[in-house]
Write an enzyme that holds these catalytic residues in place. Sequence first.
Site, short mmCIF file in Angstrom:
data_model
loop_
_atom_site.label_atom_id
_atom_site.label_comp_id
_atom_site.label_asym_id
_atom_site.label_seq_id
_atom_site.Cartn_x
_atom_site.Cartn_y
_atom_site.Cartn_z
N ASN A 9 0.86 -1.18 0.00
CA ASN A 9 0.00 0.00 0.00
C ASN A 9 0.90 1.23 0.00
O ASN A 9 1.49 1.57 1.02
CB ASN A 9 -0.88 -0.04 1.26
CG ASN A 9 -1.72 1.21 1.42
OD1 ASN A 9 -1.82 2.03 0.51
ND2 ASN A 9 -2.33 1.37 2.59
N LYS A 11 0.06 4.23 -0.25
CA LYS A 11 -0.62 5.39 0.33
C LYS A 11 -0.43 6.62 -0.58
O LYS A 11 -0.43 6.48 -1.80
CB LYS A 11 -0.11 5.65 1.75
CG LYS A 11 -0.17 4.41 2.62
CD LYS A 11 0.00 4.71 4.07
CE LYS A 11 0.11 3.39 4.81
NZ LYS A 11 0.07 3.58 6.24
N HIS A 95 -9.50 0.87 4.86
CA HIS A 95 -8.22 1.06 5.57
C HIS A 95 -8.47 1.97 6.77
O HIS A 95 -9.31 2.88 6.70
CB HIS A 95 -7.20 1.68 4.61
CG HIS A 95 -5.80 1.68 5.16
ND1 HIS A 95 -5.38 2.60 6.09
CD2 HIS A 95 -4.75 0.85 4.95
CE1 HIS A 95 -4.11 2.34 6.41
NE2 HIS A 95 -3.72 1.27 5.74
N GLU A 97 -6.93 4.41 7.82
CA GLU A 97 -6.78 5.84 7.52
C GLU A 97 -8.05 6.37 6.86
O GLU A 97 -8.44 7.51 7.09
CB GLU A 97 -5.53 6.05 6.64
CG GLU A 97 -4.26 5.88 7.47
CD GLU A 97 -3.06 5.36 6.72
OE1 GLU A 97 -3.04 5.40 5.47
OE2 GLU A 97 -2.11 4.88 7.40
N GLU A 167 -5.24 -5.26 10.75
CA GLU A 167 -4.23 -4.21 10.93
C GLU A 167 -4.51 -3.47 12.24
O GLU A 167 -5.33 -2.54 12.26
CB GLU A 167 -4.29 -3.22 9.77
CG GLU A 167 -4.03 -3.82 8.41
CD GLU A 167 -3.45 -2.81 7.44
OE1 GLU A 167 -2.37 -3.08 6.92
OE2 GLU A 167 -4.05 -1.74 7.24
N GLY A 173 2.40 2.21 10.64
CA GLY A 173 3.29 3.35 10.44
C GLY A 173 4.02 3.78 11.70
O GLY A 173 4.65 4.84 11.73
N SER A 213 3.47 -2.21 10.33
CA SER A 213 4.93 -2.19 10.46
C SER A 213 5.59 -3.53 10.13
O SER A 213 6.51 -3.96 10.83
CB SER A 213 5.34 -1.71 11.86
OG SER A 213 4.88 -0.39 12.06
C1 PEP Z 1 -0.73 -0.04 5.92
O1 PEP Z 1 -0.69 1.02 5.36
O2 PEP Z 1 -1.68 -0.79 5.71
C2 PEP Z 1 0.38 -0.42 6.80
C3 PEP Z 1 0.30 -1.56 7.42
O3 PEP Z 1 1.43 0.47 6.92
P1 PEP Z 1 2.88 0.19 7.61
O4 PEP Z 1 3.39 -1.10 7.05
O5 PEP Z 1 3.70 1.36 7.23
O6 PEP Z 1 2.64 0.09 9.09
#
Ligand code: PEP
Length: 254
Positions: A9, A11, A95, A97, A167, A173, A213
Site C-alpha cells: 500500500n 498510500k 483502511h 486511515e 491491521e 506506520g 509495520s
Molecule cells: C498499511 O498502510 O496498511 C500499513 C500496514 O502500513 P505500515 O506497514 O507502514 O505500518
Amino acid sequence: MRRPIIGGNWKMNRGSPESAREMLQELIPLVKKVKKVDIVIAPPFTALQEASVVKVTNIKLGAQNMYFEEKGAYTGEISPIFLKALGIDYVILGHSERRNIFGESDELINKKIKKALEMGLIPIVCIGEHLEERKAGKTEIIIEKQINGTFADLNKKEIMKIVIAYEPIWAIGTGETATPEQAAEVHQFIRSLLNDKYDEKVAQSVRIQYGGSVKPHNALELFQKADIDGGLVGGASLEAESFAEIIKAVEKTI
Ligand code: PEP
C-alpha cells in the site's frame, strides 16, 4: 491450502508516473521467480496507468479506494468502472486511515465491498483496533463489530472472494509491530467468527493478512504463524528491495 498474498500500500507516496516507474523497474526483476505468492501493489490513482506495466508480470495491480456508485455527480470519487478499465484486480477498502481520517463507516465500506465484488474486483478489507481498545481488553469486541458491519449480508461465495487484512491501528506506520502471537490470536479469532457466521469451509478458505509495520526483519516470524496468510505492507513497500525481501519471507513459509 490458502495461497499467501502480499500487498504493498503506497498510500499518498510515489504518486508520479516517474516515481512508480522507477520503483517497478527495480521490483519486477527481483520478484519475477516468485510463483506461489500473490503479489499486489496499490499505488495512488495518479500512478495506476504507469504501474499497469505489471500486467505482463506476476504482480497484480490494486487501488487504494473506490466509490460504490458507477458514475455521476460524486466530485473527487473514483468509480469501479474506471478501475476495471485500467485492468485493476484488487481494491483496498476500509483502511484505518480511510475510517479514521475520512470518517468511513462500516456501512459505507459494506456498500463498497458489494460493488467491488459485483464488478469483479477483489476487495482487501482492513479491520483492526485502536491502542486504547486493546488496552481496555476490547480487541475482540471491536473486531466482531467491524466484521458484522463491513461484511453484512455477504453470502458464502462472496465472503470467500475477499481478503481480510488485520491491521491493529497502533501498529500502522509506528514501527511497533504486533508480536506474532498477538497477531495470530486475532487471526484465529477472525476465523472463529467466520466459522460461526458461515461455516468451517469459509473460515479455512478466507485469506487473512497481517498489517502494521511489517518489515524485512520481522516478516518471517509473522508469516510462519499458521493463520497469517501474508501481509499488507505500507512503508516497507515503497522501496523495491525491502518489499521483495518481505515477499521472499512469505515464500519461505510455503
Ligand atoms: C498499511 O498502510 O496498511 C500499513 C500496514 O502500513 P505500515 O506497514 O507502514 O505500518
